[in-house]
Every structure is written in C-alpha cells, then in structure tokens.
Write an enzyme that holds these catalytic residues in place. Structure first.
Site, short mmCIF file in Angstrom:
data_model
loop_
_atom_site.label_atom_id
_atom_site.label_comp_id
_atom_site.label_asym_id
_atom_site.label_seq_id
_atom_site.Cartn_x
_atom_site.Cartn_y
_atom_site.Cartn_z
N SER A 154 29.57 -16.11 -36.11
CA SER A 154 30.00 -16.67 -37.40
C SER A 154 29.12 -16.13 -38.51
O SER A 154 27.92 -15.90 -38.30
CB SER A 154 29.83 -18.20 -37.41
N MET A 209 14.35 -14.53 -38.47
CA MET A 209 14.01 -15.65 -37.59
C MET A 209 13.17 -16.74 -38.25
O MET A 209 12.63 -17.60 -37.57
CB MET A 209 13.28 -15.12 -36.34
N ASP A 224 21.78 -23.49 -39.73
CA ASP A 224 23.10 -23.07 -39.22
C ASP A 224 24.21 -24.05 -39.62
O ASP A 224 25.23 -24.16 -38.93
CB ASP A 224 23.09 -22.91 -37.68
N HIS A 267 25.32 -15.76 -37.25
CA HIS A 267 24.87 -16.59 -36.13
C HIS A 267 25.74 -16.30 -34.90
O HIS A 267 26.97 -16.26 -35.01
CB HIS A 267 24.97 -18.07 -36.51
N LEU A 284 14.48 -20.88 -43.90
CA LEU A 284 14.14 -20.90 -45.33
C LEU A 284 14.20 -22.33 -45.88
O LEU A 284 15.05 -23.12 -45.48
CB LEU A 284 15.12 -20.00 -46.10
N ASN A 293 24.24 -16.07 -43.54
CA ASN A 293 23.54 -15.86 -42.27
C ASN A 293 24.55 -15.50 -41.19
O ASN A 293 25.67 -16.02 -41.18
CB ASN A 293 22.80 -17.14 -41.87
C1 GRF Z 1 22.09 -11.27 -33.87
O1 GRF Z 1 22.62 -11.62 -32.63
C2 GRF Z 1 22.30 -12.37 -34.86
O2 GRF Z 1 23.45 -13.14 -34.64
C3 GRF Z 1 21.10 -13.24 -34.67
O3 GRF Z 1 20.06 -12.34 -34.39
C4 GRF Z 1 20.59 -11.16 -33.80
C5 GRF Z 1 20.05 -9.99 -34.56
O4 GRF Z 1 20.32 -8.77 -33.94
N1 GRF Z 1 20.88 -14.09 -35.81
P1 GRF Z 1 19.92 -7.40 -34.67
O5 GRF Z 1 18.45 -7.50 -35.03
O6 GRF Z 1 20.77 -7.24 -35.87
O7 GRF Z 1 20.16 -6.34 -33.65
#
Ligand code: GRF
Length: 207
Positions: A140, A94, A149, A113, A97, A111
């Site tokens: 994606s 989260m 993104d 998304h 970078l 990444n």
């Molecule tokens: C996923 O939905 C991903 O797309 C987003 O964050 C979530 C992470 O889920 N970037 P997890 O921690 O892998 O369960």
C-alpha cells in the site's frame, strides 16, 4: 515549460524502490527526484542516488555516536525546506516521524508499506500474513499522519498467496509489486489526480 514536480525520498536501506523511482522518471521532465535523505550512512540507497547524480544528505550519528529523533528531524526539515519539494516519499525509511515534523514540514508525505493496509501494520508483514493463512497480500501507499501506518490509503497492489509460499518468496513478489506501485502513485500525485478525486477506496493494481 511547466515546473517539474519535485520529490524527495527518505531511505534507510537497500533502496530498490528508490531505484524504481529513478528509472521510472529518468526520461520524464515532469517529475524530478531532487534529493535523498538517509538516517543510515551505510544505506545502499545512497550509492543508487549518487550514481544517478541526485543530491544526498545523511543524518546518521552525531559526535556521541547517536542522533535523537528530534535532531534528525531538525536537520531533515532544513534540508527539505532548501530543496523546496512538492512531495516527500518514505521508501524503506525505518524511523517513525513525529507529529511536529509532519505538521512543520507542510509538504505531503507518503509511505510505502508491505501489506494491504489497514491490515498488518508494522513489521514482519509477510510472516504474519502466511501464519494467518491469508489468500491475498500486497502493498500500500498511504498518506503519512501521526498514526504509524495509519494514514489514508491511496493505492494498493495485490497478489494471491500460494499455498506453498515461503516468507522469502512472498516478500520477493510483494517487493516486485512495490516497484510498480510506487512510481505509478507518484505519477498520479504529480498529475494532481487525488486532489480532484476524493478517495472512497484506494486505487488498486492487480498485477
Ligand atoms: C519495502 O518493502 C517497503 O515496503 C518497506 O521497506 C522496504 C524497502 O525496500 N517499507 P527497499 O529499500 O526499497 O529495497
């Protein structure tokens, strides 16, 4: 025997996608998850990594109870350098970078998304998709560049949106798609598929 493709995963939370990678490559000698880095000491993803005997590094807070992005990036760069990885995967990571980090790392970063990019960048994608009355949604995997993104999309998985879907139901379905999409993409990258094939369109999974 050829050298395995070395992958590091950056996480902040639950880590169900990390788990999907661990499970997918557990019996695959060609891909190795070398280590997991978290910016959150409480991330359950760290427990998943430890249970699988994967090295972990946590760069959460310093003695002042904070860690600047620059401090995080310096520590992460050192660690990723030591681990000598071929690919860095952001799976529920989260922090945004910096351009310098991406440049200095010199290793490709992908990444995951939860939307069909380039639509619905950023947060709360499921809610926004429902509000807009979209017929399709999904997830994606894209290359990471300095635009949030915004890097080129490599792969996508798609689901239809049902008329009576709640945000939670849709999120659950997209999450399940992610668990297939991410390992599939990493295994294609490990096989060098996308270096040989320019990408006019993302490769899509319709599950
Ligand atoms: C996923 O939905 C991903 O797309 C987003 O964050 C979530 C992470 O889920 N970037 P997890 O921690 O892998 O369960």
């Amino acid at each position: 025997m050829t050298k395995p493709y070395r992958v590091a995963v950056l996480v902040s939370g639950n880590g169900s996608n990390l788990q999907a990678l661990i499970d997918s490559f557990a019996f695959d000698d060609s891909i190795s998850i070398i280590g997991v880095i978290s910016n959150n000491a409480a991330a359950y993803a760290l427990t998943r990594a430890k249970n699988a005997n994967i090295a972990t590094a946590v760069f959460d807070k310093d003695s002042n109870g904070k860690l600047t992005r620059q401090a995080f990036e310096t520590l992460a760069l050192d660690t990723l350098g030591e681990w000598q990885v071929d690919l860095v995967v952001l799976a529920g990571f989260m922090k945004v970078l910096s351009k310098d980090f991406i440049h200095n790392l010199g290793t490709p970063i992908i990444n995951l998304h939860p939307s069909l990019l380039p639509t619905y960048k950023g947060l709360d994608t499921h809610e926004r998709v429902l509000k807009a009355g979209e017929c399709y949604h999904g997830c994606s995997v894209h290359w990471v560049n300095e635009v949030l993104d915004g890097g080129q999309v490599i792969t996508q998985a798609i689901t239809t949106v049902h008329q009576d879907d709640t945000k939670e139901q849709l999120a659950k379905r997209v999450h399940a798609l992610e668990h297939t999409l991410l390992p599939w993409t990493v295994s294609l990258l490990a096989k060098d598929m996308f270096d040989k094939t320019p990408l006019p369109l993302p490769w899509r999974l319709w599950l």
